[in-house]
Design an enzyme around this catalytic site. Structure first.
Site, PDB file in Angstrom:
ATOM      1  N   ASP A 174       0.700  -1.307  -0.118  1.00 36.93           N
ATOM      2  CA  ASP A 174      -0.052  -0.121   0.021  1.00 36.93           C
ATOM      3  C   ASP A 174       0.874   1.199   0.048  1.00 36.93           C
ATOM      4  O   ASP A 174       2.031   1.109   0.208  1.00 36.93           O
ATOM      5  CB  ASP A 174      -1.015   0.154   1.313  1.00 36.93           C
ATOM      6  CG  ASP A 174      -2.172  -0.746   1.013  1.00 36.93           C
ATOM      7  OD1 ASP A 174      -2.441  -0.491  -0.232  1.00 36.93           O
ATOM      8  OD2 ASP A 174      -2.735  -0.972   1.977  1.00 36.93           O
ATOM      9  N   LYS A 229      -2.544   3.795  -2.986  1.00 37.44           N
ATOM     10  CA  LYS A 229      -3.561   4.721  -3.356  1.00 37.44           C
ATOM     11  C   LYS A 229      -3.391   6.077  -2.900  1.00 37.44           C
ATOM     12  O   LYS A 229      -3.050   6.313  -1.832  1.00 37.44           O
ATOM     13  CB  LYS A 229      -5.030   4.203  -2.776  1.00 37.44           C
ATOM     14  CG  LYS A 229      -5.396   2.652  -3.104  1.00 37.44           C
ATOM     15  CD  LYS A 229      -6.450   2.329  -2.019  1.00 37.44           C
ATOM     16  CE  LYS A 229      -6.578   0.835  -2.299  1.00 37.44           C
ATOM     17  NZ  LYS A 229      -7.459   0.306  -1.243  1.00 37.44           N
ATOM     18  N   MET A 281      -8.412   9.492   8.055  1.00 36.85           N
ATOM     19  CA  MET A 281      -8.894  10.133   6.621  1.00 36.85           C
ATOM     20  C   MET A 281      -9.807  11.091   6.551  1.00 36.85           C
ATOM     21  O   MET A 281     -10.824  11.471   6.027  1.00 36.85           O
ATOM     22  CB  MET A 281      -9.595   8.617   5.957  1.00 36.85           C
ATOM     23  CG  MET A 281      -8.618   7.794   5.600  1.00 36.85           C
ATOM     24  SD  MET A 281      -9.620   6.306   5.063  1.00 36.85           S
ATOM     25  CE  MET A 281     -10.335   5.417   6.438  1.00 36.85           C
TER      26      MET A 281
HETATM   27  N1  SAH Z   1      -5.232   0.721   9.042  1.00 37.93           N
HETATM   28  C1  SAH Z   1      -4.741   2.004   9.083  1.00 37.93           C
HETATM   29  C2  SAH Z   1      -5.512   3.035   8.652  1.00 37.93           C
HETATM   30  C3  SAH Z   1      -5.830   3.161   7.494  1.00 37.93           C
HETATM   31  S1  SAH Z   1      -6.844   4.372   6.863  1.00 37.93           S
HETATM   32  C4  SAH Z   1      -3.905   2.255  10.410  1.00 37.93           C
HETATM   33  O1  SAH Z   1      -4.444   1.126  11.471  1.00 37.93           O
HETATM   34  O2  SAH Z   1      -3.517   2.868  10.939  1.00 37.93           O
HETATM   35  C5  SAH Z   1      -5.353   5.604   6.531  1.00 37.93           C
HETATM   36  C6  SAH Z   1      -5.237   6.626   7.343  1.00 37.93           C
HETATM   37  O3  SAH Z   1      -4.419   6.447   8.391  1.00 37.93           O
HETATM   38  C7  SAH Z   1      -4.815   8.032   6.616  1.00 37.93           C
HETATM   39  O4  SAH Z   1      -5.763   8.779   6.164  1.00 37.93           O
HETATM   40  C8  SAH Z   1      -4.458   8.853   8.141  1.00 37.93           C
HETATM   41  O5  SAH Z   1      -5.437   9.463   8.862  1.00 37.93           O
HETATM   42  C9  SAH Z   1      -4.024   7.413   9.013  1.00 37.93           C
HETATM   43  N2  SAH Z   1      -2.588   7.498   8.919  1.00 37.93           N
HETATM   44  C10 SAH Z   1      -1.799   6.180   8.719  1.00 37.93           C
HETATM   45  N3  SAH Z   1      -0.528   6.245   8.871  1.00 37.93           N
HETATM   46  C11 SAH Z   1      -0.184   7.434   9.296  1.00 37.93           C
HETATM   47  C12 SAH Z   1       1.022   8.197   9.527  1.00 37.93           C
HETATM   48  N4  SAH Z   1       2.054   7.843   9.548  1.00 37.93           N
HETATM   49  N5  SAH Z   1       0.916   9.806   9.861  1.00 37.93           N
HETATM   50  C13 SAH Z   1      -0.688  10.249   9.983  1.00 37.93           C
HETATM   51  N6  SAH Z   1      -1.503   9.720   9.772  1.00 37.93           N
HETATM   52  C14 SAH Z   1      -1.501   8.105   9.297  1.00 37.93           C
END
Ligand code: SAH
Length: 250
Positions: free
Chosen positions: A35, A57, A168
């Protein structure tokens, strides 16, 4: 012989925030389906003969449709491969991991899941924000910023003991704020927006619900970011006040 699909949580970015189990599976995988978020700098770490497929994406760009990703996993496993599906954070927190598991099971492909460090907890943490804190926040409401603001989110935002964590949510900030204020949520509720948590260019913007739209626009907030609403988002919760530098602290 049929292979296997391993859905592994990659955590928020740095490879040393993956579990040892996830790392072992990743570095021995024959096929890696990646991803955009989570660990991406994996050159030299994977098997030299591994097939690496990027279905990453970008917001606003055409994503690889979920059913194509599902079909890819099933196809490669059916050909006998050990397939790793590397997901950002935890596979079961807004990662559509459940759909991928269901697709594998429906196709008769063995599948397992390795949990990961979710950004919902680890990104606030990277900015010094505990999502619960004795005497301050006793519950956490994790929500995504797409679609209408639900009654449960409004209730969480209004409750002084609840931390609301929005993933998100960058493009939805104006809508979330407008809905919350219309529902009577206190405009002074603290807000922290943490961009690129656990990366070198991490940035934290501290504001309030009433000023969040202005401040997000002023500082040019970009994805990926986690938005934290609640008293734990106050800058001085853990840090001494003299370390605060205006609205933005690193
Ligand atoms: N499964 C993932 C979330 C996927 S949705 C989890 O458990 O973390 C994707 C969202 O995750 C992004 O839009 C953002 O809000 C957040 N995100 C993921 N990694 C991030 C990072 N390093 N810093 C800030 N936001 C992050």
């Amino acid at each position: 012989m049929t292979g296997r699909v391993h859905l592994i949580g990659g955590g928020p970015g740095p490879i040393d925030l993956m579990t040892v189990r996830a790392w072992r599976l990743l570095t021995s995988a024959e096929v890696v389906v990646m991803d955009r978020l989570g660990p991406t700098d994996l050159r030299g770490e994977l098997r030299p003969d591994a097939e690496v497929i990027d279905v990453g994406k970008l917001p606003g760009h055409h994503p690889v449709p979920q059913d194509e990703i599902n079909a890819l996993l099933v196809d490669r496993a059916r050909a006998g491969n050990q397939v790793v599906r590397l997901k950002g954070g935890d596979p079961f927190v807004f990662g559509r991991g459940g759909e991928e598991v269901a697709a594998c099971l429906a196709a008769g492909i063995p599948v397992d899941v390795v949990p990961g460090v979710t950004s919902a907890v680890a990104v606030p943490q990277a900015a010094g924000i505990p999502v619960t804190h004795r005497g301050v926040a006793t519950a956490v409401h994790i929500v995504h910023g797409q679609g209408p603001v639900s009654a449960s989110t409004v209730a969480a935002l209004r409750d002084p003991e609840v931390t609301t964590v929005i993933l998100m949510g960058v493009s939805a900030i104006p809508r979330i704020v407008a809905d919350a204020l219309r529902a009577g949520v206190d405009a002074d509720r603290p807000v922290a927006i943490v961009e690129r948590g656990h990366h070198l260019d991490q940035r934290t913007t501290r504001t309030t619900l009433g000023r969040a739209v202005l401040d997000a626009g002023r500082t040019g907030i970009r994805n990926p970011a986690v938005i934290v609403v609640g008293d734990v988002a106050r800058a001085e919760l853990l840090l001494p006040a003299h370390e605060m530098t205006g609205d933005t602290v690193r």
